[in-house]
Enzyme design. Structure first.
Site, short mmCIF file in Angstrom:
data_model
loop_
_atom_site.label_atom_id
_atom_site.label_comp_id
_atom_site.label_asym_id
_atom_site.label_seq_id
_atom_site.Cartn_x
_atom_site.Cartn_y
_atom_site.Cartn_z
N GLU A 293 40.79 43.51 42.81
CA GLU A 293 41.51 42.25 43.05
C GLU A 293 42.91 42.26 42.44
OE1 GLU A 293 38.35 42.36 42.08
OE2 GLU A 293 37.22 41.39 43.69
N HIS B 16 30.17 32.73 41.72
CA HIS B 16 30.52 32.74 43.15
C HIS B 16 30.56 31.33 43.72
CE1 HIS B 16 29.30 36.90 42.50
NE2 HIS B 16 29.82 37.24 43.67
#
Lengths: 335, 348
Positions: free
Chosen positions: A72, A141
């Site tokens: 990321e 998440h």
């Protein structure tokens, strides 16, 4: 201010889900501008972990739908560098919780370059990411982090609550010459609605939508809570006339539309899934008291996630997730 | 934009001049900082001149570089004008960033300079991104990411190099190993003895060269550029060098002794290159003295320019946040404290 009923729906529309609307926005912008490419994890053949990019790979191929390593920081940094040097990357950050891994690139590079360089860097980058609880995805998440991004100078943040907003904001984000984060609540991807078919339909950043007009109380709701607030409003229609506003864009924020509404109703509920403390609710409320303090007839109410992480077990998740029922209770407290 | 190489006599002389200019600029910046004229922090490049100049000599004018916190040398090597650099250090409106960046953020994207950077290890992802644009648009350029030895330990550097290597992007990662990550010696920060060995993890070339020798650096980077332009992907070039000054000005340097500094100074990159040009009959001592005098005059003029340049206006604090100013900022921009704050009372 833009009232959907007045303007956007006068054009030709079709029924799409939020997921389809976002995909269509990307498809149209990829066709329109060769400098636009998508970059992220498993967005190509895989079609995106929540299937948003879907079949775009079939039309545009690996050059324009770029699958990255699980890096990321690396791909957020690469997108930043690419945006500064002549292309227009659209990043998919699979879950907003992963922003933590990439935050250095976001806050110190993407957000600051234009300013630090005295305007000598362009930064036309879009970051799409998913937020929200409701599918048992647990704490890493399910986060709702848009307040961080909306808070950080140099970044725009939008958070659609309807398919039309999802399409119009995604297209506006991709066309913007500034970094724009598009926060997609994962529980509304299947929500359907009418979406303009015009390929030049965009929703300018900083324009709220009055989704339902009402006289008694204003509900400013975002993402999943837009639909739930509209249902709540219909359910209470015999007793109280509720106005529902989707700000759509969190930064910049259409203060005027919200303030106008509060001047009319005298009552305000802010419903947003982010944690309650120090965030989106507080900002909207602060702006309303600056502009419309003397129009208020009751204390302003907040509906959000109590300051917990998103728990895994469904009963626990349902305990902390804000819902239309919470909006109903909040309306009940002030009317 | 800098267009010079080491293949011609004129190019070699240009490279020498750039190294002398970097040193004169940084010596002046150090003095002016000590005098309190320059605010903030400054990190000087003195001793490392051959790395920036050797690298940029191997590049074409429109190639990109992404720099570090120790970026003055990269700027001059790339062709930025010391006048506007000095104005930036002084925080003036005529500086490269209109005074909004300072020493650690000098940039000129149009000239291929993607910015000095206050975050250790942030240059390589930027270079990978520029290389991605180059690759995507099929342009005949490369992007160099400078990083220090300390930055080799940064996670984002690994991610950036891995992406560039996996996608065969036209990037070059130049490690300036000056042997200290701030105050900690390189051997206490890494398990490998040779930092370019990290290239093995990405299956890309990794070489270590004498960073006090501008020619050695230029040759290694030229080779890396050729590979990048051939579509074969990035390389790592480690240049072993040394900073004569502290990590930042004011650093008391308890981590090293004078004898070590003197050992490195004996291999000074400017002196050795100058001597080589004299040996080759391309330069005389007198000509070098003239060159130094010219550079000193140029730096004096840069300081003069910076001192006389205007301060930014208060309104400029609100400019350049976005391409389009949002109302959240506009409300301040239209009521800046031009009168020293008296009118500001009702806006915040």
């Amino acid at each position: 201010m833009t009232a959907l009923a007045d303007t956007e729906l006068e054009t030709e529309t079709e029924e799409l889900t939020v997921r389809e609307a976002i995909r269509q926005a990307m498809r149209e912008e990829l066709r329109r501008d060769e400098d636009v490419f998508l970059i992220g994890e498993d967005i190509g053949v895989f079609g995106g972990v929540l299937e948003v990019t879907g079949d775009l790979y079939e039309e545009f191929g690996p050059e324009r739908i770029k699958d990255t390593p699980i890096s990321e920081a690396g791909f957020m940094g690469a997108a930043t560098g690419a945006a500064a040097t002549g292309t227009r990357p659209v990043v998919e950050l699979m879950f907003s919780d992963f922003a933590g891994v990439a935050m250095e690139q976001i806050m110190n590079q993407m957000a600051k370059m234009r300013y630090m360089f005295g305007g000598k860097a362009e930064m036309p980058v879009t970051v799409r990411t998913t937020e929200g609880g409701g599918m048992g995805a647990a704490s890493q998440h399910s986060g709702t982090i848009h307040s961080w991004i909306a808070h950080f100078p140099g970044l725009h943040a939008v958070a659609p609550g309807t398919p039309a907003a999802a399409k119009g904001l995604t297209k506006a984000a991709i066309r913007s010459d500034d970094p724009v984060f598009v926060f997609e609540n994962k529980m509304i991807y299947e929500q359907k609605g009418q979406v303009p078919t015009d390929e030049d339909f965009t929703i300018p950043l900083g324009e709220a939508a009055v989704e339902r007009e009402g006289e008694d109380v204003t509900v400013v709701a975002t993402q999943r809570l837009v639909g739930e607030s509209l249902q709540t409003a219909e359910g209470m229609a015999d007793d109280v006339d509720v106005e529902v506003i989707d700000p759509r864009s969190l930064y910049p924020l259409d203060t005027e539309t919200i303030v106008e509404s509060v001047r009319k109703t005298g009552r305000l509920i802010v419903a947003d899934e982010s944690p309650l403390s120090y965030g989106t609710h507080a900002e909207i409320i602060a702006r309303v008291q600056e502009e419309a303090f003397f129009s208020l007839d009751a204390p302003i109410q907040r509906v959000g996630t109590p300051d917990t992480h998103m728990p895994f077990s469904p009963p626990l998740e349902q305990e902390v997730l804000p819902t239309g029922e919470d909006v109903r209770n909040a309306i009940g407290r002030v009317t | 934009m800098a267009d010079y190489d080491l293949q011609s006599e004129a190019g070699r002389r240009d490279a020498l001049r750039r190294m002398v200019t970097i040193r004169a600029f940084d010596e002046e910046a150090g003095d002016r900082f000590a005098d309190g004229e320059i605010p903030g922090f400054v990190h000087l490049y003195i001793g490392e001149e051959a790395v920036g100049v050797g690298t940029c000599a191997a590049l074409e004018p429109d190639d990109y570089i992404a720099s570090t916190h120790r970026g003055h040398g990269h700027c001059i090597a790339k062709g930025l004008d010391p006048k506007y650099m000095m104005a930036e250090l002084y925080g003036k409106a005529d500086g490269y960033c209109n005074g909004k960046g300072g020493s650690m953020h000098i940039a000129d994207v149009d000239e291929g300079m993607l910015g000095a950077n206050g975050i250790v290890g942030a240059g390589p992802p930027m270079a990978t991104g520029a290389a991605l644009s180059i690759d995507y648009q099929d342009r005949d350029q490369v992007a160099v990411g400078f990083l220090g030895d300390g930055a080799v330990a940064q996670g984002q550097v690994h991610e950036a190099v891995n992406i560039a290597a996996t996608w065969d992007l036209p990037a070059i990662f130049v490690i300036e190993n000056n042997h200290y990550g701030e105050g900690t010696p390189v051997e206490k920060q890494h398990n490998v003895d040779t930092l370019s060995d990290t290239a093995q993890a990405y299956d890309i070339p990794g070489v270590t060269v004498d960073g006090m020798d501008v020619t050695a650096v230029e040759e290694a980077v030229a080779k890396a550029r050729e590979r990048a332009r051939a579509g074969d992907g990035p390389s790592i070039v480690e240049a072993e060098t040394y900073r004569y000054r502290g990590h930042y000005e004011g650093d008391e340097e308890p981590y090293r002794d004078d004898a070590e500094i003197e050992r490195w100074k004996a291999r000074d990159p400017i002196e050795t290159f100058k001597d080589r040009l004299i040996d080759r009959g391309e330069l005389t001592e007198d000509e070098f003295d003239d060159l130094q005098a010219e550079v000193e005059a140029e730096i004096d003029a840069a300081v003069e320019f910076a001192l006389e340049a205007d301060d930014p206006t208060p309104e400029q604090a609100y400019e350049d946040m976005f391409a389009e100013m949002p109302p959240e900022i506009d409300r301040f921009a239209t009521a800046a404290r031009t009168d020293g704050g008296e009118s500001g009372g009702d806006r915040r």
